[in-house]
Scaffold this motif. Structure first.
Motif, PDB file in Angstrom:
ATOM      1  N   PHE A  41       0.841  -1.198   0.000  1.00 44.14           N
ATOM      2  CA  PHE A  41       0.000   0.000   0.000  1.00 44.14           C
ATOM      3  C   PHE A  41       0.880   1.253   0.000  1.00 44.14           C
ATOM      4  CE2 PHE A  41      -3.563  -2.430   2.398  1.00 44.14           C
ATOM      5  CZ  PHE A  41      -3.949  -3.021   1.215  1.00 44.14           C
TER       6      PHE A  41
ATOM      7  N   ALA B 107       4.653  11.163   5.842  1.00 45.37           N
ATOM      8  CA  ALA B 107       3.801  11.128   7.026  1.00 45.37           C
ATOM      9  C   ALA B 107       2.587  10.237   6.792  1.00 45.37           C
ATOM     10  CB  ALA B 107       3.351  12.541   7.388  1.00 45.37           C
ATOM     11  N   PHE B 108       2.024  10.336   5.591  1.00 45.56           N
ATOM     12  CA  PHE B 108       0.863   9.509   5.259  1.00 45.56           C
ATOM     13  C   PHE B 108       1.235   8.030   5.289  1.00 45.56           C
ATOM     14  CE2 PHE B 108      -2.124   7.388   2.507  1.00 45.56           C
ATOM     15  CZ  PHE B 108      -3.330   8.011   2.769  1.00 45.56           C
TER      16      PHE B 108
ATOM     17  N   ALA C  58       1.914   6.862   8.885  1.00 45.35           N
ATOM     18  CA  ALA C  58       0.672   6.703   9.639  1.00 45.35           C
ATOM     19  C   ALA C  58      -0.067   5.453   9.198  1.00 45.35           C
ATOM     20  CB  ALA C  58      -0.207   7.937   9.445  1.00 45.35           C
ATOM     21  N   GLY C  59      -0.103   5.223   7.891  1.00 41.77           N
ATOM     22  CA  GLY C  59      -0.774   4.028   7.389  1.00 41.77           C
ATOM     23  C   GLY C  59      -0.103   2.766   7.893  1.00 41.77           C
TER      24      GLY C  59
ATOM     25  N   ALA D 285      -2.585   0.990  10.760  1.00 38.68           N
ATOM     26  CA  ALA D 285      -3.540   0.160  10.036  1.00 38.68           C
ATOM     27  C   ALA D 285      -3.790  -1.156  10.772  1.00 38.68           C
ATOM     28  CB  ALA D 285      -3.029  -0.116   8.631  1.00 38.68           C
TER      29      ALA D 285
ATOM     30  N   GLU E  76      -6.492  -1.966  14.869  1.00 39.73           N
ATOM     31  CA  GLU E  76      -7.894  -1.563  14.958  1.00 39.73           C
ATOM     32  C   GLU E  76      -8.786  -2.764  15.208  1.00 39.73           C
ATOM     33  OE1 GLU E  76      -9.046   1.172  12.118  1.00 39.73           O
ATOM     34  OE2 GLU E  76      -7.052   1.878  11.662  1.00 39.73           O
TER      35      GLU E  76
ATOM     36  N   ALA F 129      -4.649   8.887  -0.576  1.00 41.42           N
ATOM     37  CA  ALA F 129      -5.563   7.763  -0.340  1.00 41.42           C
ATOM     38  C   ALA F 129      -6.129   7.250  -1.664  1.00 41.42           C
ATOM     39  CB  ALA F 129      -6.695   8.204   0.590  1.00 41.42           C
TER      40      ALA F 129
ATOM     41  N   ARG G   9      -7.982  -4.178   4.993  1.00 44.97           N
ATOM     42  CA  ARG G   9      -6.639  -3.645   5.237  1.00 44.97           C
ATOM     43  C   ARG G   9      -6.449  -2.319   4.492  1.00 44.97           C
ATOM     44  NH1 ARG G   9      -4.903  -3.968   9.097  1.00 44.97           N
ATOM     45  NH2 ARG G   9      -7.078  -4.348   9.599  1.00 44.97           N
ATOM     46  N   LEU G  10      -6.961  -2.262   3.281  1.00 44.71           N
ATOM     47  CA  LEU G  10      -6.793  -1.060   2.459  1.00 44.71           C
ATOM     48  C   LEU G  10      -7.516   0.130   3.073  1.00 44.71           C
ATOM     49  CD1 LEU G  10      -5.816   0.309  -0.129  1.00 44.71           C
ATOM     50  CD2 LEU G  10      -7.839  -0.567  -1.295  1.00 44.71           C
TER      51      LEU G  10
ATOM     52  N   ALA H  98      -8.386   0.451   6.162  1.00 45.68           N
ATOM     53  CA  ALA H  98      -7.728   0.795   7.423  1.00 45.68           C
ATOM     54  C   ALA H  98      -6.474   1.627   7.167  1.00 45.68           C
ATOM     55  CB  ALA H  98      -7.369  -0.481   8.194  1.00 45.68           C
ATOM     56  N   PHE H  99      -5.737   1.253   6.142  1.00 39.34           N
ATOM     57  CA  PHE H  99      -4.515   1.994   5.798  1.00 39.34           C
ATOM     58  C   PHE H  99      -4.862   3.424   5.388  1.00 39.34           C
ATOM     59  CE2 PHE H  99      -1.105   3.414   3.078  1.00 39.34           C
ATOM     60  CZ  PHE H  99       0.039   2.901   3.660  1.00 39.34           C
ATOM     61  N   MET H 100      -5.861   3.551   4.547  1.00 38.72           N
ATOM     62  CA  MET H 100      -6.246   4.890   4.086  1.00 38.72           C
ATOM     63  C   MET H 100      -6.766   5.726   5.249  1.00 38.72           C
ATOM     64  SD  MET H 100      -7.953   4.346   0.341  1.00 38.72           S
ATOM     65  CE  MET H 100      -9.323   3.343   0.883  1.00 38.72           C
TER      66      MET H 100
ATOM     67  N   ALA I  56      -6.058   5.443   8.441  1.00 34.45           N
ATOM     68  CA  ALA I  56      -4.946   5.814   9.313  1.00 34.45           C
ATOM     69  C   ALA I  56      -4.116   6.929   8.691  1.00 34.45           C
ATOM     70  CB  ALA I  56      -4.072   4.589   9.586  1.00 34.45           C
ATOM     71  N   GLY I  57      -3.878   6.825   7.390  1.00 35.09           N
ATOM     72  CA  GLY I  57      -3.117   7.866   6.724  1.00 35.09           C
ATOM     73  C   GLY I  57      -3.832   9.199   6.787  1.00 35.09           C
ATOM     74  N   LEU I  58      -5.136   9.193   6.524  1.00 42.42           N
ATOM     75  CA  LEU I  58      -5.906  10.432   6.557  1.00 42.42           C
ATOM     76  C   LEU I  58      -5.934  11.012   7.965  1.00 42.42           C
ATOM     77  CD1 LEU I  58      -8.887   9.415   4.240  1.00 42.42           C
ATOM     78  CD2 LEU I  58      -7.163  11.166   3.773  1.00 42.42           C
TER      79      LEU I  58
ATOM     80  N   ASN J 199      -3.886  10.437  10.753  1.00 37.67           N
ATOM     81  CA  ASN J 199      -2.700  10.766  11.516  1.00 37.67           C
ATOM     82  C   ASN J 199      -1.636  11.541  10.765  1.00 37.67           C
ATOM     83  OD1 ASN J 199      -3.837   8.120  12.887  1.00 37.67           O
ATOM     84  ND2 ASN J 199      -2.641   9.268  14.398  1.00 37.67           N
ATOM     85  N   ALA J 200      -1.783  11.661   9.473  1.00 36.66           N
ATOM     86  CA  ALA J 200      -0.725  12.309   8.714  1.00 36.66           C
ATOM     87  C   ALA J 200      -0.566  13.778   9.115  1.00 36.66           C
ATOM     88  CB  ALA J 200      -1.005  12.199   7.224  1.00 36.66           C
TER      89      ALA J 200
END
Lengths: 194, 194
Positions: free
Chosen positions: A144, A182-183, A186-187, A191, A194, B145, B179-180, B182-184, B186-188, B190-191
């Motif tokens: 990812f 950073a993105f 964080a991912g 991720a 949760e 994302a 997973r995808l 969740a990754f997106m 988290a990125g949105l 915490n970034a």
DNA sequence: GTAAGTTTCAAACACTTGTTTGTGTCCGGT
DNA sequence: ACCGGACACAAACAAGTGTTTGAAACTTAC
């Protein structure tokens, strides 16, 4: 100057821009595929060497490498090897994007064979930095993150033009790189929790 | 069956697989570009309608929409409109990836003109869910994302093959999607907070 | 049933692609 | 001086692309 990729650019365009004869490519490289692979080698071989060097250096000075450390190690290596101001990195990333999206199976195979080990080595360092992640998590989350970077870099000019069209000002490269790392960090971090 | 994209697939291959005559495309659609645009319209028009419908529904039942809510709204809309089991969604995502990576400026322009407003509307709902983000943050993080999703979907088969080659078992689609997202998310999330 | 309109189809068209060919040119070694 | 290998170059090649053409086949309406 060149707003198209590479694999989708004809040899006549390439050789014309470079000021060399069309047949020179097939004479020196054998085929267009071999030419593209040579471009990848010329970019990736020094890069993975630099990454390996920094990896062992960092491992000795720090006992625990964080995700942020490892990501910054990558960007710093690209900067040091191929220059910060030049557009070689973005041009190459666009090319790397094509290797994935376009039906260039030969390139994906070549990259996997030549650089798969180095990639696995890097991921091995990433594993202890993400204690909660399973092996499947690690695989998908790293891809990812890789996809985020490749997509962003391969569409760098288009995205920046859209941003400039929205906000009215051109976004500095450093800002984008810092937001991107950073993105990804964080991912990768959150991720799995949760 | 079809492991190549669409824009990079010849009309003879397409019409041959569909069992129709080659000239039928130009007769009914005018050009190959118009055909591809028609494919996008056929996929995206009902999708954005469904998203808009769910957006107003959710807005009335909940007073505050979270990032996770909005992401799940998207995936659920895709599932409901185009079926969960079918490969239409992944096939289209591969096509969407090509619209960005390949030099298909006409497609990017067309998508921007026809669906830019709906995209902005969706992002407007995302904004209050990310209180710490500036306008520039919001733009770049949403495109990060978006890029993650597009890259993953457009390389879905290749990534899954790599994963199967590593672990020995095929990853379920639901797992990858969870997973995808969740990754997106988290990125949105915490970034911007670092 | 015939005429008008619409759709199908094979063939050709104009063009681009990567690659090959054959000739010419350069240049260093003996 | 001259020979031989390495390279440069324009031209041609074979294969593929999207598109157009013109004549059939069908459908619809009167």
């Amino acid at each position: 100057m060149r707003n198209r990729g590479f694999a989708e650019t004809s040899l006549r365009t390439i050789t014309g821009a470079a000021g060399v004869n069309l047949a020179a490519v097939n004479y020196h490289f054998g085929s267009k595929k071999a030419l593209i692979q040579a471009v990848f080698v010329r970019f990736l071989d020094p890069l993975v060497a630099e990454v390996e060097r920094r990896l062992t250096d960092m491992q000795q000075s720090k006992d625990h490498l964080s995700v942020e450390d490892l990501l910054q190690l990558l960007t710093q290596s690209v900067y040091d090897i191929h220059g910060k101001g030049s557009n070689r990195a973005t041009a190459f990333m666009r090319l790397l994007g094509l290797a994935y999206t376009q039906s260039q199976a030969h390139l994906r195979r070549f990259i996997g064979e030549r650089y798969g080990e180095a990639f696995q080595h890097y991921v091995a360092h990433l594993k202890p930095a993400l204690p909660g992640a399973t092996a499947a998590d690690l695989f998908w989350h790293t891809h990812f993150a890789l996809g985020t970077a490749i997509f962003t870099m391969s569409n760098f000019d288009a995205l920046r033009a859209m941003s400039e069209n929205d906000t009215g000002s051109r976004t500095p490269v450093d800002f984008i790189v810092s937001r991107l790392t950073a993105f990804m960090a964080a991912g990768l971090h959150n991720a799995a929790h949760e």
